[in-house]
Every structure is written in structure tokens, then in C-alpha cells.
Design an enzyme around this catalytic site. Sequence first.
Site, PDB file in Angstrom:
ATOM      1  N   GLY A  14       0.837  -1.203   0.000  1.00 47.32           N
ATOM      2  CA  GLY A  14       0.000   0.000   0.000  1.00 47.32           C
ATOM      3  C   GLY A  14       0.871   1.251   0.000  1.00 47.32           C
ATOM      4  N   ARG A  17      -1.883   6.479   0.185  1.00 55.55           N
ATOM      5  CA  ARG A  17      -2.541   7.543   0.954  1.00 55.55           C
ATOM      6  C   ARG A  17      -2.478   7.193   2.440  1.00 55.55           C
ATOM      7  NH1 ARG A  17      -6.361   4.268  -1.455  1.00 55.55           N
ATOM      8  NH2 ARG A  17      -6.340   5.577  -3.313  1.00 55.55           N
ATOM      9  N   GLY A  18      -3.029   8.070   3.267  1.00 53.07           N
ATOM     10  CA  GLY A  18      -3.253   7.773   4.671  1.00 53.07           C
ATOM     11  C   GLY A  18      -1.998   7.529   5.480  1.00 53.07           C
ATOM     12  N   ILE A  19      -2.082   6.567   6.406  1.00 52.34           N
ATOM     13  CA  ILE A  19      -0.997   6.295   7.344  1.00 52.34           C
ATOM     14  C   ILE A  19       0.265   5.844   6.617  1.00 52.34           C
ATOM     15  CG2 ILE A  19      -0.264   4.804   9.235  1.00 52.34           C
ATOM     16  CD1 ILE A  19      -3.298   4.753  10.065  1.00 52.34           C
ATOM     17  N   GLY A  20       0.124   4.946   5.652  1.00 54.61           N
ATOM     18  CA  GLY A  20       1.291   4.467   4.924  1.00 54.61           C
ATOM     19  C   GLY A  20       2.047   5.586   4.253  1.00 54.61           C
ATOM     20  N   ASP A  71      -0.359  -6.518  -6.590  1.00 53.94           N
ATOM     21  CA  ASP A  71      -1.283  -6.913  -5.531  1.00 53.94           C
ATOM     22  C   ASP A  71      -0.534  -7.760  -4.509  1.00 53.94           C
ATOM     23  OD1 ASP A  71      -3.373  -7.961  -3.978  1.00 53.94           O
ATOM     24  OD2 ASP A  71      -4.726  -8.147  -5.701  1.00 53.94           O
ATOM     25  N   TYR A 165     -12.895  -9.595  10.849  1.00 58.13           N
ATOM     26  CA  TYR A 165     -11.865  -8.553  10.847  1.00 58.13           C
ATOM     27  C   TYR A 165     -10.854  -8.776  11.960  1.00 58.13           C
ATOM     28  CZ  TYR A 165      -9.726  -3.895  10.997  1.00 58.13           C
ATOM     29  OH  TYR A 165      -8.830  -2.854  11.003  1.00 58.13           O
ATOM     30  N   LYS A 169      -6.751  -8.972  11.526  1.00 61.29           N
ATOM     31  CA  LYS A 169      -5.786  -8.083  12.173  1.00 61.29           C
ATOM     32  C   LYS A 169      -4.910  -8.836  13.167  1.00 61.29           C
ATOM     33  CE  LYS A 169      -5.279  -4.427  11.321  1.00 61.29           C
ATOM     34  NZ  LYS A 169      -4.556  -3.758  10.200  1.00 61.29           N
TER      35      LYS A 169
END
Length: 275
Positions: A14, A17-20, A71, A165, A169
Site C-alpha cells: 500500500g 494515501r493515509g498512514i502508509g 497486488d 476482521y 488483524k
Amino acid sequence: MTTTLQGKTILMSGGSRGIGLAIALRAAADGANIVMLSKTDKPHPALQGTIHTAAEEIRAAGGQALAVVGDVRNDDDVLRAVLEAVGAFGGVDIVLNNASVINLSGTLELEPKRFDLMQDVNMRGTFMLSRAALPELLKAKNPHILSLSPPVSLDPRWLGAHTGYTLAKFGMSLATLGMAAEFGERGVAANTLWPKTTIRTAAVANILGGEELMRRSRTPEIYADAAYLVLTTPSRELNGRSLIVEDVLAEHGITDLSKYSPGVDESELFPDIFL
């Protein structure tokens, strides 16, 4: 603590965007090399950023970037990302397991294909990306595996809230802690990192709680700063830990976190799940 990530190569799942992306930009400020394995090749109607715009931001921040369109569920793509990282930058120093799929449906409502997607991206992706990079990590000077996943808990509150989920995780965390036990004596650190509060990401905005929850969340930069502190620590000194973002910062004397939630009182912040 080592002083910098300059010249270090980070292979991440990934990162568009975001945290990564926030973690990548923090590392880029030191002059790190960021290799992103992501499917986000073209703009999404509901999400900002692609792997290519992320690469541009990383270069602008001072780092080098390699966008590998692929992917994390595909073993050939995973191997290709490692080989391209080695070809471009000579090796891999850090694996960041960032890619994650969230679906909070109950057991009876969760469709098999949604269940499989979460397990494939979250748990299997973490295992396979780390596994593929381990031959390079074992040659690196300060190798780290860092997975953005929570401490494992048998509290029924989390086991029963969204079982599919939770499995995905906790699977990320167990894979990481397993590698910590297996490879720690050979110098490879493997840790997990999770926040006490929700973080302003697309998942929070689109799945968990919309604009109000976004307002009551901290910015991704808090995650990035904590990850930076972990990744610049000597690998033999920090291994097999389920780390919490705010605790990592506190251990380094950073206790005023107001800049990560501007205009929001501490009492308004929304606690994240799993803690």
C-alpha cells in the site's frame, strides 16, 4: 537509536494515501528509498491519491520512490517488488506491512469473498511480503519488520465484535510476532504498532464514522512519528513487541500530542478498537 533513515530502503504494501503515505513521507525527509507495492494505479472516484502521486510526494519530500503496481495477494507481484527494490537500491532494510482491508460485519453478514479478501490482504499479505524480503533483511545492517496491527487479545469484546476482521488483524500481529521469535537472534526486529485513538483516514471517514469521527481523530503524522522512532532503533534492542503509538512517543519524551489533533480537546478524541 540510530540517527537517520538516509539511504535505507523501505518496502511497503500500500502507501498511496493515509498512514502508509505519512510514514513514507517522514522517512523520505531523511532521504530514504520507498518501494510501494500497491494496486492503486489510477484515481479512485471516492479516494484520493494513487501510487504515482504518492511517489511524487515522496520525491518532493527528499526521498527516492519506486512505484510497483501489483497486488500483495499475488505471490509473483510480491517477489517482483522485492527484486525491483534490490535492483533499484541494492537491498531491503525495512518491511512495512501497511495494506489492510476492513469490514466490521458480523459473522452471519460477512460474505465468504469479503472474509477471504481480509485474510488474504491482511494476514497472508503480511506473512508473504515479510517472507519474500527476509533474505535481504538478513543481510541488512538494521533490519526491521513493522506491521500496522494491534496487540493480540482474547477479550470477548474484540473477539465477538467483528470476528472476521479481528481474525485478519490478529493474524497480522501473530505473523509478525512469530517472525520476531524466529529471526530475532539473527538481528531482524519484528514489531507491531497500533494507536490509542482513531486516525484520520479514508476508513474512518467512509466506514467508521464520517466527518464527526474524523474531527475526533488524530492525524496520520502521529503514526508516522512513532513508526520513525521504532525504525531508527537498533533492531537487536526492540523486537517482538506489540507497540502503542502514544506509548512509543512518551518513551522518547513526547507527551504533548496536541499538534496531532489541532482544535480538538483531548477528551473528545475517539478511542480506537482493540485497546
